[in-house]
Design an enzyme around this catalytic site. Structure first.
Site, short mmCIF file in Angstrom:
data_model
loop_
_atom_site.label_atom_id
_atom_site.label_comp_id
_atom_site.label_asym_id
_atom_site.label_seq_id
_atom_site.Cartn_x
_atom_site.Cartn_y
_atom_site.Cartn_z
N MET A 1 10.81 11.18 20.76
CA MET A 1 9.77 12.21 20.90
C MET A 1 8.84 11.80 21.74
SD MET A 1 9.06 15.30 20.29
CE MET A 1 9.73 15.92 18.84
N PHE B 1 -11.13 -14.97 -2.15
CA PHE B 1 -9.86 -15.11 -1.73
C PHE B 1 -9.01 -13.69 -2.03
CE2 PHE B 1 -5.25 -15.97 -2.39
CZ PHE B 1 -4.76 -16.25 -1.13
N GLN B 2 -8.48 -13.04 -1.19
CA GLN B 2 -7.89 -11.80 -1.34
C GLN B 2 -8.74 -10.78 -1.77
OE1 GLN B 2 -4.11 -12.40 -3.09
NE2 GLN B 2 -2.95 -12.73 -1.10
N GLU C 1 4.22 -3.38 0.40
CA GLU C 1 3.41 -2.30 -0.33
C GLU C 1 3.57 -0.95 0.27
OE1 GLU C 1 2.30 -5.31 0.39
OE2 GLU C 1 1.74 -6.47 -1.55
N LYS D 1 -9.28 -8.40 -12.00
CA LYS D 1 -8.28 -9.29 -12.70
C LYS D 1 -9.11 -9.42 -14.29
CE LYS D 1 -5.64 -13.26 -12.55
NZ LYS D 1 -5.19 -14.52 -11.89
#
Lengths: 572, 195
Positions: A478, A116-117, A54, A166
């Site tokens: 760097m 969940f999630q 993502e 959802k």
């Protein structure tokens, strides 16, 4: 009166995206965003790019937005999908990129139960978004999306996140796209400058003996490129650029001094320090630009024009602070500006530039050793300076700003404010998909490239013809440079093993070549450009290359560490 | 090349009071609190309550800051989309009030007499009294509340609660309330608690 269609929340999301002019979205499906993915097949006009992580979706939407000037869209599921967006959202926030991120959320009934999630993504992203929403009813959805796009692209642009449970995606309602303009009571980006501020600015500009313009990202965001050029040329004012201001004026323009700040040109930094009038346009005096603020441009009167009032007098106290749309304000200022020449001042600047030329590594014979600076400069040469370069963060990024002179706006795409390693490859894919007619080069180091290299698969799946250059020095270059200068050359954890990048590319079906000497660069670049799909070039370069000049963090801007001249080096 | 040090004008820190008119929506208090934390501003007190318009709430925020910082806070607050208007009330003539409930010992004649006497000298009153303790209420400017607290200290303070400062500019100048909600569902008059 036509009957309004009954649509689900999921369909409304996609319908609204189309109505906002979106034709490309970047995302990754998952449980709570599934209704929206299910509805995708009804909207073939909307192309979805399946990323591999993502974070890549956000960076691609970011690269897309910066290349095209449109709002980028990223979609993810709840929980880990949403938290994976965070680095990408913060990157967009710090560089003021217009993004709309849409995340799935667990159904309303279980919000707050550690389902969940489930994660509080509006809470997590509160400080790194311009605004965010949790949509609690489908009746609010269309308006929220319209508002989100409006907020993302107006004023000082930035990322906006919409979290949609959802069950809201499954709720059905008569769909009606809100007509007319968005009215937000607490959101009125400034536009015009007060007349007395304009008059005071004009007077300062006309009286200046040693003026300098500092041009930032805002020049391009507000579409003030022509106004900037007019001001600089009419009043004969040299222009220093911020990293994100690259391309505001062509770097070949005689008045352009190149980048300012930590790895800016000596001419820019000296000119800033010795100026008597400093005109800061669409920039924010970041610490990488100012060095020590107590000794910053001590003798100058300062004019600061920026769309964000909270940037005025934040880091640098200014004499005239104008919160307004840069293009509008410059249009107000320009009529009063008299044609002027600053011969002595420009001569002084030429002297600084000549001194820098003597130190430049590009003109030296370095034998068998290949330097990153040479790679970037040859890349510029053999792409006729016409490519869009999308970089990662580190030495190659600074070298790209120094040695690939950009001629057009939106051709240097890089994570400036947040300094996000791993931005390069996905950013380049997004830029290429947004601007297929452009030649897009992703320039990364071996470190940053390994952070998001999974997106190679996305490039192949989408046939995004990005040209990938890896500047491989076997170090986190760097950080190593800082260790060399400030930590007694103790290279703790900056030596880095890398896979065989060419074999890796081939595993993805991407043609690749390794380059180890300067003589091979032209042929390799020409070869890469001749191939239609994505290609990868690995440049094996000097391990302990330094980026000069360098203003150590917090040091005075004029206290630059310089590359020694050839005779000085011999004397050592 | 030697450059002069820029002379930075040092501004004294003092108490500043900001008033913010905000949309009455979930999470607005969180946005304001988050702003203060991430910009490293110190809040002395923050109060929030409804207004005569159900879709708007008003916050009063007291900060210990320089004048420049107070101005930065105002600009940063205004950047929040849900903040309709904001002003540094303490830069102009204003009225400010703080309310305190102070539970003090009252288990002998001496303490009771002292309490009665203090309530005459201050804009305070005893709102609850029993054989052991009393609750004193004061509504006044913050410095007067502080003064009463100091005077009560020797008697014996057991518990205390304060609302924090609320403030309003004097005269006809008001925060911009010329706003009606446009979002469907938000205008139903059933104000949602923003806390």
């Amino acid at each position: 009166m036509a009957t309004k269609p009954i649509l689900s929340g999921a369909e409304i999301i996609l319908e609204c995206l189309l109505l906002e002019g979106v034709d490309l979205v970047f995302g990754y499906p998952g449980g709570t965003i599934l209704p929206t993915y299910d509805a995708l097949s009804k909207y073939p006009q909307l192309h979805h790019v399946l990323v591999r992580h993502e974070q890549g979706a956000c960076h691609m939407a970011d690269g897309y937005a910066r290349a095209t000037g449109k709002v980028g869209v990223a979609i993810a599921t709840s929980g880990p999908g949403a938290t994976n967006l965070v680095t990408g959202i913060a990157t967009a926030m710090l560089d003021s990129t217009p993004l709309v991120c849409i995340t799935g959320q667990v159904p309303r009934g279980v919000i707050g139960s550690d389902a969940f999630q489930e994660i509080d993504v509006t809470g997590i992203t509160l400080p790194i978004t311009k605004h965010n929403y949790l949509v609690t009813d489908v009746s609010e959805l269309a308006y929220t999306i319209k508002e989100a796009f409006f907020i993302a692209r107006t004023g000082r642009p930035g990322p906006v996140l919409i979290d949609v449970p959802k069950d809201v995606q499954n709720q059905k309602i008569e769909f009606e796209y809100p007509e007319g303009e968005i009215r937000l009571p607490g959101y009125r980006p400034p536009t015009l400058a007060p007349a007395d501020d304009v008059a005071a600015a004009v007077e300062l500009i006309n009286k200046a003996q040693r003026p300098i313009i500092l041009a930032g990202h805002g020049v391009m965001m507000s579409g003030a490129v022509a106004e900037l050029r007019e001001l600089a040329e009419r009043a004969g004012i040299p222009v220093a650029l911020t990293l994100l201001g690259t391309g505001a004026l062509p770097e070949e323009h005689p008045l352009v001094l190149g980048m300012m700040g930590m790895h800016g040109t000596a001419a820019s930094n000296h000119a800033i320090q010795q100026a008597d009038v400093l005109i800061a346009l669409g920039m924010r005096f970041d610490d990488r630009v100012t060095g020590n603020i107590k000794t910053y441009s001590p003798d100058s009167k300062k004019i600061h024009i920026d769309i964000d009032p909270s940037e005025i007098n934040k880091n640098i106290r200014v004499d005239i602070g104008i919160a307004g749309d840069l293009r509008t304000v410059l249009t107000q200022i320009l009529p009063g500006v008299q044609p002027t020449q600053h011969g002595a001042w420009l001569n002084q600047i030429r002297d600084w530039q000549e001194d820098s030329d003597e130190r430049d590594i590009i003109k030296r014979d370095t034998g068998n050793t290949l330097f990153g600076a040479q790679v970037i400069n040859d890349l510029w040469k053999f792409t006729e300076g016409a490519a869009v370069t999308v970089t990662d963060v580190g030495q190659h990024q600074m070298l790209s700003a120094q040695y690939y002179p950009h001629q057009r706006p939106a051709t240097m795409i890089t994570s400036g404010g947040l300094g996000t390693m791993g931005f390069g490859l996905p950013g380049a894919i997004g830029a290429k998909l947004g601007k297929p007619e452009e030649e897009v080069w992703s320039i990364s180091g071996d470190g940053g490239f390994q952070m998001t290299l999974c997106e190679l698969a996305t490039a192949v799946q989408e046939n995004a013809a990005v040209k990938i250059a890896i500047i491989n020095n076997g170090f986190l270059g760097m950080v190593r440079q800082w260790q060399e200068l400030f930590h007694g050359r103790r290279y703790n954890e900056t030596v880095m093993f890398s896979p065989d990048f060419c074999k890796l590319a081939e595993a993805y079906g991407i043609p690749a070549r390794r380059v180890t000497s300067r003589a091979e660069i032209e042929e390799a670049v020409t070869w890469a450009r001749s191939i239609e799909g994505p290609t990868l070039l690995e440049f094996v370069v000097e391990k302990e290359e330094m980026v000069y000049p360098m203003v150590p963090a917090g040091a005075d801007l004029h206290a630059m560490i310089r590359r020694p001249k050839p005779d000085e080096e011999e004397a050592k | 090349m030697v450059y002069a040090q820029q002379t930075m004008e040092i501004q004294p820190r003092k108490k500043h009071i900001l008033a913010a008119l905000v949309e009455n929506k979930p999470g607005v208090l969180n946005r304001v609190a988050s702003l203060f934390r991430r910009r490293n501003f110190n809040v002395d007190s923050l109060t929030v309550g409804r207004t005569h318009r159900p879709h708007m709430s008003r916050m009063t925020i007291a900060v210990d800051a320089t004048r420049g910082d107070a101005n930065r806070i105002r600009q940063n607050l205004y950047k929040l989309i849900n903040v309709i208007d904001v002003a540094v009330v303490s830069n102009e003539p204003h009225v400010s009030r703080d309310l305190a409930l102070i539970k003090v010992r009252s288990d002998d004649a001496d303490s009771r007499n002292q309490l009665t006497e203090l309530c005459e000298r201050y804009p305070a009153r005893i709102v609850d009294i029993g054989p052991k303790v009393a609750i004193v209420e004061i509504t006044a400017q913050e410095d007067i509340v502080e003064s009463l607290i100091a005077a009560l200290e020797p008697i014996g303070i057991l518990e205390m609660v304060r609302t924090g400062v609320v403030a309003m500019g004097r005269g006809i100048r008001i925060l911009d309330s010329d706003y009606e909600p446009v979002m469907p569902g938000a205008a139903n008059g059933n104000a949602v608690s923003i806390v």
